[in-house]
Motif scaffolding. Structure first.
Motif, mmCIF file in Angstrom:
data_model
loop_
_atom_site.group_PDB
_atom_site.id
_atom_site.type_symbol
_atom_site.label_atom_id
_atom_site.label_comp_id
_atom_site.label_asym_id
_atom_site.label_seq_id
_atom_site.Cartn_x
_atom_site.Cartn_y
_atom_site.Cartn_z
ATOM 1 N N ARG A 3 0.842 -1.194 0.000
ATOM 2 C CA ARG A 3 0.000 0.000 0.000
ATOM 3 C C ARG A 3 0.872 1.237 0.000
ATOM 4 N N THR A 4 0.298 2.361 -0.393
ATOM 5 C CA THR A 4 1.079 3.596 -0.351
ATOM 6 C C THR A 4 0.317 4.607 0.488
ATOM 7 N N GLU A 5 1.055 5.624 0.918
ATOM 8 C CA GLU A 5 0.420 6.698 1.685
ATOM 9 C C GLU A 5 -0.016 7.836 0.792
ATOM 10 N N ILE A 56 14.429 4.597 -5.635
ATOM 11 C CA ILE A 56 13.355 3.865 -4.940
ATOM 12 C C ILE A 56 12.182 4.802 -4.729
ATOM 13 N N GLY A 57 11.014 4.410 -5.213
ATOM 14 C CA GLY A 57 9.825 5.252 -5.063
ATOM 15 C C GLY A 57 9.935 6.459 -5.974
ATOM 16 N N SER A 58 10.020 6.220 -7.269
ATOM 17 C CA SER A 58 10.266 7.319 -8.205
ATOM 18 C C SER A 58 9.018 8.126 -8.516
ATOM 19 N N GLY A 59 7.873 7.721 -7.979
ATOM 20 C CA GLY A 59 6.653 8.514 -8.179
ATOM 21 C C GLY A 59 6.385 8.728 -9.666
ATOM 22 N N LYS A 60 6.157 9.978 -10.045
ATOM 23 C CA LYS A 60 5.844 10.284 -11.453
ATOM 24 C C LYS A 60 7.093 10.389 -12.318
ATOM 25 N N GLU A 80 8.960 1.561 -8.603
ATOM 26 C CA GLU A 80 7.753 2.207 -8.075
ATOM 27 C C GLU A 80 6.658 1.154 -7.946
ATOM 28 N N TYR A 81 5.984 1.131 -6.781
ATOM 29 C CA TYR A 81 4.954 0.101 -6.615
ATOM 30 C C TYR A 81 3.526 0.623 -6.721
ATOM 31 N N ALA A 82 3.344 1.903 -7.016
ATOM 32 C CA ALA A 82 2.002 2.413 -7.297
ATOM 33 C C ALA A 82 1.826 2.386 -8.819
ATOM 34 N N GLY A 83 0.834 1.583 -9.274
ATOM 35 C CA GLY A 83 0.678 1.341 -10.707
ATOM 36 C C GLY A 83 0.524 2.602 -11.538
ATOM 37 N N TYR A 105 7.984 -1.946 -12.059
ATOM 38 C CA TYR A 105 6.791 -1.960 -11.204
ATOM 39 C C TYR A 105 6.965 -3.081 -10.190
ATOM 40 N N ALA A 106 7.432 -2.729 -8.996
ATOM 41 C CA ALA A 106 7.719 -3.749 -7.978
ATOM 42 C C ALA A 106 7.927 -3.059 -6.635
ATOM 43 N N ASP A 107 7.901 -3.857 -5.585
ATOM 44 C CA ASP A 107 8.309 -3.376 -4.269
ATOM 45 C C ASP A 107 9.838 -3.312 -4.278
ATOM 46 N N ALA A 108 10.364 -2.106 -4.121
ATOM 47 C CA ALA A 108 11.811 -1.908 -4.259
ATOM 48 C C ALA A 108 12.604 -2.657 -3.185
ATOM 49 N N VAL A 109 12.030 -2.779 -2.005
ATOM 50 C CA VAL A 109 12.760 -3.468 -0.931
ATOM 51 C C VAL A 109 12.897 -4.953 -1.276
ATOM 52 N N GLU A 110 11.800 -5.528 -1.758
ATOM 53 C CA GLU A 110 11.843 -6.938 -2.173
ATOM 54 C C GLU A 110 12.787 -7.116 -3.363
ATOM 55 N N SER A 129 10.610 9.581 0.884
ATOM 56 C CA SER A 129 10.055 8.247 1.113
ATOM 57 C C SER A 129 8.827 8.357 2.020
ATOM 58 N N ASP A 130 7.862 7.468 1.826
ATOM 59 C CA ASP A 130 6.651 7.517 2.650
ATOM 60 C C ASP A 130 7.032 7.405 4.128
ATOM 61 N N PRO A 131 6.580 8.351 4.969
ATOM 62 C CA PRO A 131 7.029 8.341 6.371
ATOM 63 C C PRO A 131 6.317 7.334 7.277
ATOM 64 N N THR A 204 12.438 16.876 -6.825
ATOM 65 C CA THR A 204 11.395 15.897 -7.136
ATOM 66 C C THR A 204 10.030 16.597 -7.107
ATOM 67 N N ASN A 205 9.026 15.863 -7.527
ATOM 68 C CA ASN A 205 7.650 16.367 -7.480
ATOM 69 C C ASN A 205 7.233 16.749 -6.064
ATOM 70 N N PHE A 206 7.518 15.865 -5.117
ATOM 71 C CA PHE A 206 7.125 16.126 -3.733
ATOM 72 C C PHE A 206 7.891 17.309 -3.167
HETATM 73 C C1 LIG Z 1 5.947 10.366 -1.099
HETATM 74 S S1 LIG Z 1 6.150 9.656 -2.662
HETATM 75 C C2 LIG Z 1 7.614 10.446 -3.296
HETATM 76 C C3 LIG Z 1 7.756 10.290 -4.766
HETATM 77 C C4 LIG Z 1 9.030 10.938 -5.357
HETATM 78 N N1 LIG Z 1 10.218 10.309 -4.826
HETATM 79 C C5 LIG Z 1 9.039 12.408 -5.079
HETATM 80 O O1 LIG Z 1 9.836 12.857 -4.226
HETATM 81 O O2 LIG Z 1 8.261 13.129 -5.724
HETATM 82 C C6 LIG Z 1 6.785 8.054 -2.270
HETATM 83 C C7 LIG Z 1 6.710 7.115 -3.459
HETATM 84 O O3 LIG Z 1 7.398 5.928 -3.123
HETATM 85 C C8 LIG Z 1 6.630 4.818 -3.551
HETATM 86 N N2 LIG Z 1 7.071 3.703 -2.698
HETATM 87 C C9 LIG Z 1 7.049 3.662 -1.352
HETATM 88 N N3 LIG Z 1 7.575 2.514 -0.902
HETATM 89 C C10 LIG Z 1 7.966 1.822 -2.006
HETATM 90 C C11 LIG Z 1 8.554 0.554 -2.201
HETATM 91 N N4 LIG Z 1 8.886 -0.229 -1.172
HETATM 92 N N5 LIG Z 1 8.795 0.132 -3.462
HETATM 93 C C12 LIG Z 1 8.453 0.923 -4.520
HETATM 94 N N6 LIG Z 1 7.875 2.118 -4.391
HETATM 95 C C13 LIG Z 1 7.639 2.573 -3.160
HETATM 96 C C14 LIG Z 1 5.190 5.266 -3.371
HETATM 97 O O4 LIG Z 1 4.301 4.533 -4.173
HETATM 98 C C15 LIG Z 1 5.294 6.726 -3.807
HETATM 99 O O5 LIG Z 1 5.128 6.876 -5.196
#
Ligand SMILES: C[S@@+](CC[C@H](N)C(=O)[O-])C[C@H]1O[C@@H](n2cnc3c(N)ncnc32)[C@H](O)[C@@H]1O
Length: 226
Positions: A3-5, A56-60, A80-83, A105-110, A129-131, A204-206
């Motif tokens: 899941r993502t935040e 890891i977590g490249s978002g857009k 990135e794991y959000a489709g 498209y995968a869980d980066a940690v895995e 990174s998601d906090p 980054t976008n964020f």
């Molecule tokens: C808060 S966003 C930041 C996106 C981008 N890095 C930015 O700064 O704009 C975090 C992103 O990391 C992705 N994400 C979080 N944990 C992840 C994981 N274990 N594997 C792949 N993607 C992950 C989320 O889906 C989300 O797109």
């Protein structure tokens, strides 16, 4: 299912046929029991002297496309794991025809834990990174002692883990763990990448979104020892 935040649920894997070879889905990866993979899997026939960088977590994909445009001599893989985000980023790369950038498209940690070969990554980028602020969700944070050991394993000697966040609790989490891996990494100040815009830490976008809100940012670089 991860899941993502960010409000975007991973959902079903996007249809990859129009995104290949820019977008790769986890199902395309080989069975990890057959051995680990390196950058050649994503960039067949590449010159092995080229640096390989992982986001890891490249978002857009904003950082990825900006930074890759300034450094044609390196290969970049965003995980990135959000489709929706994966599809968006892979499409940006496709439209630019960037042969040195791929999205997974995968869980980066895995992915790092089970697939990535030792010592093949020059830089791991982990930005905003998601906090996961709730205590019971802390185990979902990307940075853990065991993932730091995995990043150390996949980085080449003197390779870098680059971290930026706006989130005070996540930053405190980093600060608490970094001394515990001092035998693996040397901490250094963060240097802005070439693609960062005026006044940006990384661009980054964020970062752009949070900057408009006036949030302060924290950043560090961990350099692989040994
Ligand atoms: C808060 S966003 C930041 C996106 C981008 N890095 C930015 O700064 O704009 C975090 C992103 O990391 C992705 N994400 C979080 N944990 C992840 C994981 N274990 N594997 C792949 N993607 C992950 C989320 O889906 C989300 O797109």
């Amino acid at each position: 299912m991860p899941r993502t935040e960010t409000g975007v649920q991973p959902g079903e894997p996007p249809e990859p046929k129009d995104l290949r070879p820019w977008g790769v889905v986890a199902a395309d990866l080989p069975d990890p029991s057959t051995g680990r993979i390196g950058p050649d899997f994503f960039f067949p026939g590449r010159d092995t002297s080229r640096p390989f960088e992982l986001e890891i977590g490249s978002g857009k994909g904003t950082f990825l496309v900006q930074e890759a445009a300034t450094r044609a001599g390196s290969d970049f893989l965003g995980v990135e794991y959000a489709g929706e985000f994966f599809r968006h980023a892979a499409d940006r790369v496709r439209r630019r025809g960037m042969a040195h950038v791929r999205l997974l498209y995968a869980d980066a940690v895995e992915f790092v834990r089970h697939w990535v070969a030792d010592g093949c990554v020059s830089v791991v980028h982990l930005y905003f990174s998601d906090p996961w602020p709730k205590k019971r969700h802390h185990k979902r944070r990307v940075v853990q002692l065991d993932t730091l050991a995995e990043f150390h394993r996949v980085l080449r000697p003197a390779g870098e883990l680059r971290l930026v966040t706006d989130h005070p609790d996540l930053w405190a989490w980093y600060e608490e763990r970094v001394p515990q891996v001092a035998h693996l990494f040397e901490r250094r100040p963060f240097e802005r990448p070439a693609s960062a815009g005026e006044g940006e830490v990384v661009g980054t976008n964020f970062e752009r979104k949070y900057r408009r809100e006036g949030r302060p940012f924290h950043a560090m670089t961990l350099v692989r020892r040994g």
